[in-house]
Design an enzyme around this catalytic site. Structure first.
Site, PDB file in Angstrom:
ATOM      1  N   ASN A   1       0.853  -1.185   0.000  1.00 19.09           N
ATOM      2  CA  ASN A   1       0.000   0.000   0.000  1.00 19.09           C
ATOM      3  C   ASN A   1       0.889   1.236   0.000  1.00 19.09           C
ATOM      4  O   ASN A   1       2.123   1.133  -0.035  1.00 19.09           O
ATOM      5  CB  ASN A   1      -0.956  -0.008   1.207  1.00 19.09           C
ATOM      6  CG  ASN A   1      -0.208  -0.094   2.538  1.00 19.09           C
ATOM      7  OD1 ASN A   1       0.966   0.272   2.636  1.00 19.09           O
ATOM      8  ND2 ASN A   1      -0.883  -0.575   3.565  1.00 19.09           N
TER       9      ASN A   1
ATOM     10  N   ASP B   1     -11.558  -3.215   0.315  1.00 17.69           N
ATOM     11  CA  ASP B   1     -10.500  -2.608   1.117  1.00 17.69           C
ATOM     12  C   ASP B   1      -9.875  -1.422   0.393  1.00 17.69           C
ATOM     13  O   ASP B   1      -9.505  -0.421   1.016  1.00 17.69           O
ATOM     14  CB  ASP B   1      -9.432  -3.652   1.451  1.00 17.69           C
ATOM     15  CG  ASP B   1      -8.380  -3.122   2.411  1.00 17.69           C
ATOM     16  OD1 ASP B   1      -8.717  -2.895   3.592  1.00 17.69           O
ATOM     17  OD2 ASP B   1      -7.229  -2.916   1.976  1.00 17.69           O
TER      18      ASP B   1
END
Length: 324
Positions: free
Chosen positions: A9, A198
């Protein structure tokens, strides 16, 4: 498997959605194996629900993630699977548990995808294990029913929203379901859906904070209906509650059958994600207070606060019990 840069991420750790996808794959493998362990109609296990999942520790790029799964309860038509994720630093040998999750699967016939087959029973070491599993089964069944009944909400765009309001950070992602997203039955993998959810929740959290954010936990994810190959899915997320250090984001998935299907749009999946804000050094940062404007937003904020306090009380009770 080893965690690579494309699993990261923006904070540099492994994407929470990647971990959720790996958890679901492990659960699908073991439950499909079990449901085909006796002679009978061949089937594939489909994900029906994921219980609350806490991200106990981040997984770093370069570490090895080891995902293990165990069947802990079977009802007539469903399988409960416990999954643990452990990360290993292969340079130092250090290991740590990063995730624990409970998932529920149902076996669907390969010949008729709308037919749910019976599950072979498992042997329990103690009668108490079966009784505890049955209690968990009844609780999740009731919660799934309650969640489905409140699934009529729709997110509408807001023109020129004010900073830190629900409308400012809300986000949506549109995705055409292709063959690589699907199981042998031609329906979307639960792990693929969770990863997309997500991503949307992370965008909402980042818009609200303007900082690095990471997934802290996911409340129960309920898969209400299957999503067929060729469908167009809209994953929508909105902020519902903020504490000093965390954000709760509601995410739901709506499916539009697109190819040779006259059916109207329907709600397929729903869940609440919790995120925390981090500095560049990885230290927790205060979260800006969510500004609620409508009565519905205030109601959702109060409901989110109730879930937050309930989770906090459970965590404190567990700490006190461990201390004894």
């Amino acid at each position: 498997r080893i965690m690579r840069p494309d699993d990261a991420n923006v904070a540099g750790n492994v994407h929470g959605g990647t971990i959720l996808k790996m958890i679901e794959e492990a659960g699908a493998i073991i439950s499909t194996r079990h449901c085909n362990s006796q002679a009978g109609e061949p089937c594939v296990a489909a994900l029906a629900r994921v219980e609350r999942t806490d991200f106990l520790s981040p997984v770093c790029i370069g570490e090895v993630a080891n995902v293990s799964a165990e069947i802990t309860y079977t009802s007539r038509h469903s399988v409960e699977v416990q999954v643990n994720v452990m990360s290993e630093n292969i340079l130092t040998g250090a290991k740590k548990v990063t995730n624990k999750a409970t998932l529920w699967y149902v076996p669907l016939s390969l010949k008729n995808v709308n037919k749910v087959l019976e599950v072979p029973p498992i042997q329990y070491a103690r009668k108490e294990q079966e009784d505890e599993g049955k209690k968990r089964y009844e609780e999740q069944k009731l919660d799934r029913l309650e969640t489905k009944q409140r699934n009529g909400d729709v997110i509408f765009p807001v023109i020129n929203p004010e900073l830190h309001t629900v409308g400012y950070s809300q986000s949506s992602l549109i995705h055409l379901v292709g063959p690589s997203d699907c199981t042998l039955l031609g329906f979307v993998h639960g792990g693929v859906t969770m990863k997309l959810m997500d991503e949307v929740a992370g965008i909402v959290a980042a818009r609200h904070c303007k900082t690095n954010i990471v997934t802290a936990s996911v409340d129960a994810i309920n898969f209400h209906e299957k999503i067929k190959k060729g469908s167009v899915i809209t994953i929508s997320g909105r902020m519902t509650f903020t504490s000093n250090k965390s954000m709760e984001i509601e995410v739901f998935v709506d499916a539009d059958p697109f190819v040779d299907e006259p059916r109207e749009r329907y709600r397929a999946v729903s869940a609440f994600f919790t995120y925390v804000s981090l500095s560049k050094e990885g230290k927790p940062l205060p979260v800006p207070q969510l500004l609620t404007e409508t009565e519905d937003e205030k109601r959702r904020f109060d409901e989110g606060k109730g879930r937050y306090l309930q989770t906090k009380a459970k965590r404190q009770a567990q700490v006190q019990q461990a201390a004894r």
